[in-house]
Motif scaffolding. Structure first.
Motif, short mmCIF file in Angstrom:
data_model
loop_
_atom_site.label_atom_id
_atom_site.label_comp_id
_atom_site.label_asym_id
_atom_site.label_seq_id
_atom_site.Cartn_x
_atom_site.Cartn_y
_atom_site.Cartn_z
N ASP A 174 39.57 66.40 50.19
CA ASP A 174 40.60 65.54 50.23
C ASP A 174 40.40 64.30 50.36
N ARG A 175 39.29 64.02 51.47
CA ARG A 175 38.95 62.41 51.57
C ARG A 175 38.52 61.74 50.27
N LEU A 176 37.78 62.60 49.56
CA LEU A 176 37.15 61.99 48.33
C LEU A 176 38.58 61.89 47.25
N GLU A 217 41.40 60.93 48.04
CA GLU A 217 41.97 60.06 48.68
C GLU A 217 41.45 58.60 48.41
N ALA A 218 39.98 58.73 48.50
CA ALA A 218 39.32 57.43 48.20
C ALA A 218 39.05 56.89 46.80
N LEU A 219 38.99 57.96 45.95
CA LEU A 219 38.76 57.65 44.52
C LEU A 219 40.16 58.01 43.64
N GLY A 220 41.16 58.56 44.15
CA GLY A 220 42.54 58.82 43.76
C GLY A 220 42.21 60.16 42.64
N PHE A 275 38.81 60.94 40.81
CA PHE A 275 37.87 62.26 41.00
C PHE A 275 37.73 62.96 40.03
N THR A 327 35.26 61.36 37.36
CA THR A 327 34.08 61.32 38.16
C THR A 327 33.21 62.63 37.82
#
Length: 155
Positions: free
Chosen positions: A117-119, A121-124, A128, A131
């Protein structure tokens, strides 16, 4: 090869090495409360869907058979995995998680979900997914190039 391409390759390699180090550190943090290490989690994770021989785990994870063998033996010694007969090969037993091994991996799930979830949020969400797509494509190309080189160098 042009200098610019060499620089891109060097930056890619260094980035992946750095990323691998970060992932191993994060994986160790996530696995520690379950009594696992990142390496133990990696090997157990490979055999969760189905039992595999040690060589199959090594291929799936892109690591050496010897390192998988060491971890597999430790997992078996600790009751987290077991060797079972392999109908396709008498000597190459299959590695499978025990109920205790599955339970240990399940303990990692809440921390794993929170990190995902944090990734995201950070990357969209799209970033994500992109990536993942790029890393999978790079891995596939490197495998193809390696297989092509081996085919050329075989007698």
């Amino acid at each position: 090869m042009s200098r610019a391409r060499q620089d891109l390759l060097s930056r890619t390699a260094l980035g992946v090495f750095r990323l691998n180090g970060r992932f191993l550190s994060v994986a160790d943090e996530l696995a520690r409360p379950a009594g696992l290490t990142a390496a133990w989690w990696q090997v157990l994770g490979a055999v969760l869907p189905e039992p595999l021989p040690v060589s199959g785990v090594a291929r799936a994870m892109g690591i050496t058979r010897q390192s998988v063998q060491r971890v597999a033996d430790l997992l078996v010694d600790r009751g987290l995995a077991a060797y079972v007969p392999n109908p396709a090969h008498r000597r190459a037993k299959l590695l499978t998680p025990t109920p205790a091994g599955r339970a240990a991996v399940e303990k990692i799930d809440p921390g794993h979900a929170a990190l995902a979830d944090r990734l995201a949020e950070a990357l969209g969400e799209e970033g994500f997914a992109e990536t993942v797509r790029v890393l999978e494509a790079l891995s596939a190309v490197l495998e193809d190039l390696s297989a092509g080189r081996e085919a050329v160098t075989e007698p």
